[in-house]
Design a protein around this motif. Sequence first.
Motif, PDB file in Angstrom:
ATOM      1  N   VAL A 120      12.658  -1.179   2.717  1.00 36.05           N
ATOM      2  CA  VAL A 120      12.197  -1.902   3.913  1.00 36.05           C
ATOM      3  C   VAL A 120      11.014  -2.782   3.525  1.00 36.05           C
ATOM      4  O   VAL A 120      10.077  -2.313   2.867  1.00 36.05           O
ATOM      5  CB  VAL A 120      11.781  -0.895   5.013  1.00 36.05           C
ATOM      6  CG1 VAL A 120      11.190  -1.626   6.220  1.00 36.05           C
ATOM      7  CG2 VAL A 120      12.972  -0.034   5.428  1.00 36.05           C
ATOM      8  N   MET A 121      11.047  -4.048   3.929  1.00 36.62           N
ATOM      9  CA  MET A 121       9.916  -4.928   3.617  1.00 36.62           C
ATOM     10  C   MET A 121       8.735  -4.601   4.531  1.00 36.62           C
ATOM     11  O   MET A 121       8.852  -4.635   5.758  1.00 36.62           O
ATOM     12  CB  MET A 121      10.316  -6.394   3.789  1.00 36.62           C
ATOM     13  CG  MET A 121      11.184  -6.931   2.661  1.00 36.62           C
ATOM     14  SD  MET A 121      10.507  -6.677   0.992  1.00 36.62           S
ATOM     15  CE  MET A 121       9.111  -7.799   1.041  1.00 36.62           C
ATOM     16  N   GLY A 122       7.598  -4.262   3.912  1.00 40.72           N
ATOM     17  CA  GLY A 122       6.389  -3.958   4.664  1.00 40.72           C
ATOM     18  C   GLY A 122       5.344  -5.036   4.453  1.00 40.72           C
ATOM     19  O   GLY A 122       5.590  -6.037   3.773  1.00 40.72           O
ATOM     20  N   ALA A 123       4.170  -4.826   4.994  1.00 37.06           N
ATOM     21  CA  ALA A 123       3.087  -5.812   4.898  1.00 37.06           C
ATOM     22  C   ALA A 123       2.665  -6.041   3.451  1.00 37.06           C
ATOM     23  O   ALA A 123       2.211  -7.125   3.081  1.00 37.06           O
ATOM     24  CB  ALA A 123       1.896  -5.344   5.727  1.00 37.06           C
ATOM     25  N   ASN A 124       2.815  -5.012   2.606  1.00 35.68           N
ATOM     26  CA  ASN A 124       2.378  -5.122   1.207  1.00 35.68           C
ATOM     27  C   ASN A 124       3.540  -5.146   0.219  1.00 35.68           C
ATOM     28  O   ASN A 124       3.377  -4.828  -0.941  1.00 35.68           O
ATOM     29  CB  ASN A 124       1.459  -3.950   0.874  1.00 35.68           C
ATOM     30  CG  ASN A 124       0.186  -3.984   1.688  1.00 35.68           C
ATOM     31  OD1 ASN A 124      -0.661  -4.851   1.499  1.00 35.68           O
ATOM     32  ND2 ASN A 124       0.054  -3.052   2.636  1.00 35.68           N
ATOM     33  N   TRP A 171       3.037   7.131  -7.240  1.00 37.99           N
ATOM     34  CA  TRP A 171       2.465   6.916  -5.907  1.00 37.99           C
ATOM     35  C   TRP A 171       2.959   5.592  -5.340  1.00 37.99           C
ATOM     36  O   TRP A 171       2.870   4.546  -5.988  1.00 37.99           O
ATOM     37  CB  TRP A 171       0.939   6.924  -6.001  1.00 37.99           C
ATOM     38  CG  TRP A 171       0.229   6.670  -4.712  1.00 37.99           C
ATOM     39  CD1 TRP A 171      -0.538   5.580  -4.398  1.00 37.99           C
ATOM     40  CD2 TRP A 171       0.219   7.518  -3.545  1.00 37.99           C
ATOM     41  NE1 TRP A 171      -1.033   5.705  -3.117  1.00 37.99           N
ATOM     42  CE2 TRP A 171      -0.583   6.881  -2.574  1.00 37.99           C
ATOM     43  CE3 TRP A 171       0.813   8.746  -3.238  1.00 37.99           C
ATOM     44  CZ2 TRP A 171      -0.812   7.427  -1.302  1.00 37.99           C
ATOM     45  CZ3 TRP A 171       0.583   9.301  -1.980  1.00 37.99           C
ATOM     46  CH2 TRP A 171      -0.212   8.644  -1.035  1.00 37.99           C
ATOM     47  N   LEU A 172       3.484   5.620  -4.115  1.00 40.88           N
ATOM     48  CA  LEU A 172       4.024   4.418  -3.485  1.00 40.88           C
ATOM     49  C   LEU A 172       3.262   4.027  -2.218  1.00 40.88           C
ATOM     50  O   LEU A 172       3.774   3.286  -1.389  1.00 40.88           O
ATOM     51  CB  LEU A 172       5.513   4.628  -3.146  1.00 40.88           C
ATOM     52  CG  LEU A 172       6.452   4.814  -4.344  1.00 40.88           C
ATOM     53  CD1 LEU A 172       7.862   5.161  -3.877  1.00 40.88           C
ATOM     54  CD2 LEU A 172       6.478   3.567  -5.221  1.00 40.88           C
ATOM     55  N   GLY A 173       2.044   4.538  -2.068  1.00 38.70           N
ATOM     56  CA  GLY A 173       1.225   4.177  -0.913  1.00 38.70           C
ATOM     57  C   GLY A 173       0.602   2.800  -1.077  1.00 38.70           C
ATOM     58  O   GLY A 173       0.610   2.221  -2.173  1.00 38.70           O
ATOM     59  N   ASP A 174       0.054   2.264   0.010  1.00 37.95           N
ATOM     60  CA  ASP A 174      -0.564   0.936  -0.038  1.00 37.95           C
ATOM     61  C   ASP A 174      -1.937   0.961  -0.706  1.00 37.95           C
ATOM     62  O   ASP A 174      -2.331   0.014  -1.376  1.00 37.95           O
ATOM     63  CB  ASP A 174      -0.703   0.373   1.386  1.00 37.95           C
ATOM     64  CG  ASP A 174       0.654   0.163   2.037  1.00 37.95           C
ATOM     65  OD1 ASP A 174       1.619  -0.128   1.308  1.00 37.95           O
ATOM     66  OD2 ASP A 174       0.760   0.310   3.272  1.00 37.95           O
ATOM     67  N   GLU A 175      -2.679   2.061  -0.511  1.00 35.56           N
ATOM     68  CA  GLU A 175      -3.992   2.193  -1.155  1.00 35.56           C
ATOM     69  C   GLU A 175      -3.838   3.016  -2.433  1.00 35.56           C
ATOM     70  O   GLU A 175      -2.913   3.809  -2.549  1.00 35.56           O
ATOM     71  CB  GLU A 175      -4.961   2.927  -0.226  1.00 35.56           C
ATOM     72  CG  GLU A 175      -5.150   2.313   1.142  1.00 35.56           C
ATOM     73  CD  GLU A 175      -5.775   3.317   2.103  1.00 35.56           C
ATOM     74  OE1 GLU A 175      -6.755   3.979   1.716  1.00 35.56           O
ATOM     75  OE2 GLU A 175      -5.267   3.452   3.231  1.00 35.56           O
ATOM     76  N   PRO A 176      -4.750   2.843  -3.405  1.00 36.69           N
ATOM     77  CA  PRO A 176      -4.683   3.647  -4.628  1.00 36.69           C
ATOM     78  C   PRO A 176      -4.708   5.146  -4.318  1.00 36.69           C
ATOM     79  O   PRO A 176      -5.380   5.575  -3.366  1.00 36.69           O
ATOM     80  CB  PRO A 176      -5.924   3.220  -5.411  1.00 36.69           C
ATOM     81  CG  PRO A 176      -6.264   1.871  -4.883  1.00 36.69           C
ATOM     82  CD  PRO A 176      -5.845   1.857  -3.451  1.00 36.69           C
ATOM     83  N   PHE A 177      -3.990   5.914  -5.110  1.00 34.23           N
ATOM     84  CA  PHE A 177      -3.852   7.349  -4.875  1.00 34.23           C
ATOM     85  C   PHE A 177      -5.213   8.047  -4.849  1.00 34.23           C
ATOM     86  O   PHE A 177      -5.468   8.917  -4.021  1.00 34.23           O
ATOM     87  CB  PHE A 177      -2.963   7.943  -5.977  1.00 34.23           C
ATOM     88  CG  PHE A 177      -2.656   9.403  -5.801  1.00 34.23           C
ATOM     89  CD1 PHE A 177      -2.147   9.887  -4.603  1.00 34.23           C
ATOM     90  CD2 PHE A 177      -2.854  10.305  -6.843  1.00 34.23           C
ATOM     91  CE1 PHE A 177      -1.853  11.240  -4.438  1.00 34.23           C
ATOM     92  CE2 PHE A 177      -2.567  11.650  -6.688  1.00 34.23           C
ATOM     93  CZ  PHE A 177      -2.061  12.119  -5.479  1.00 34.23           C
ATOM     94  N   THR A 178      -6.103   7.653  -5.761  1.00 32.63           N
ATOM     95  CA  THR A 178      -7.402   8.329  -5.873  1.00 32.63           C
ATOM     96  C   THR A 178      -8.466   7.746  -4.936  1.00 32.63           C
ATOM     97  O   THR A 178      -9.631   8.115  -5.017  1.00 32.63           O
ATOM     98  CB  THR A 178      -7.910   8.277  -7.322  1.00 32.63           C
ATOM     99  OG1 THR A 178      -7.880   6.911  -7.762  1.00 32.63           O
ATOM    100  CG2 THR A 178      -7.039   9.115  -8.241  1.00 32.63           C
ATOM    101  N   SER A 179      -8.064   6.847  -4.037  1.00 37.14           N
ATOM    102  CA  SER A 179      -9.053   6.245  -3.130  1.00 37.14           C
ATOM    103  C   SER A 179      -9.469   7.193  -2.012  1.00 37.14           C
ATOM    104  O   SER A 179     -10.429   6.938  -1.295  1.00 37.14           O
ATOM    105  CB  SER A 179      -8.512   4.937  -2.532  1.00 37.14           C
ATOM    106  OG  SER A 179      -7.382   5.203  -1.717  1.00 37.14           O
TER     107      SER A 179
END
Length: 381
Positions: free
Chosen positions: A150-154, A307-315
Amino acid sequence: MSHDGALPLNSLGFAKAPQDTRVVVAMSGGVDSSVVAAQLAEEGYDVIGVTLQLYDHGAALAKKGACCAGRDIHDARRVAEEMGFPHYVLDYENVFKDAVIDEFADSYLAGATPVPCIRCNERVKFKDLLETAKDLDADCMATGHYIQRVMGANGPELHSAADANRDQSYFLFSTKPEQLDYLRFPLGHLPSKDATRALAAKYGLSVADKPDSQDICFVPNGNYAQVIEKLRPGAADPGDIVDPEGNVLGSHNGVIHYTIGQRRGLGIGGLADPLYVVKLDVDKKQVVVGPKDMLATRKIPVREINWLGDEPFTSRAEWHVAVRVRSTRPPRDAIIRPISDTEAEVELFVAEEGVSPGQACVFYDTDSPRIFGGGWIWRGY
């Protein structure tokens, strides 16, 4: 995606006509990938079918219900002929043995319960085959997996399939963002397998009624031990069945015949409470058994995280997600505490039984079908 021309995006997301869009379809010979190839060919795409020959030319381990054996290559080729697009068979036997089968044998012998299908997607299909698709100047590669892009914002996101019963997200968590850019999953939005078979019948495909593959492709009839003995002679050495204190309760004919959480077939009768396999100690050749509550786990060490999240995993210090620790179980609420970019401790809200090293731990959004990646469960408890 911005584009200047008047052409709208086609069904694969490109601003050009289907006939000007080349797509490589990974064809296993089964219904799912055959429908993908047929549908795209019917829509007018420049389709190239590719089938991987992964082991033994389908001879030494030939069986019903496996993928990529001789029969399946024949079926894939026949679909290509029926729909009028080129089809190639690539010999990936050595790659498959090095990247998938050897690790499967070694981790099983180390007392883990491996999931070779994930490694095959990660190290063969979405790596070498994907490179081959690019060498063929394809715009993208399509597969028959039940998952959604799915195309998301990022950029593109990985989402569970519309049909929860067919969802294959557990096996695809290690897909990298750059691979997701190039991959397409045309079946992920379908409501059921019946819808796929209906499409196969509509296109008149010879595989429309072919049964689904059930087992790991190189493991005939689900008999892991037989395959491991062939790959690693001497792996079936006998030893003791012991309780958690080390008291001998019986004997076994090889650690490879047991899995964590197993209750049946232990051959130790006469005990008041049922016992379960709680640990496999390969070095001592011991099968450790104990009461059911010893199987319950809340804290799970996970490594090799994708990790496939928008922010870095360690953030963040912790992520609140749902996790799945076996392909057959629903996601459960959990907290992930990152240790590094690729390691974390996962804490389940409610303990799960039979969490086993070698299985995957896949991360899901609690509010949407999105998948945030996952990692591998390691070390014994």
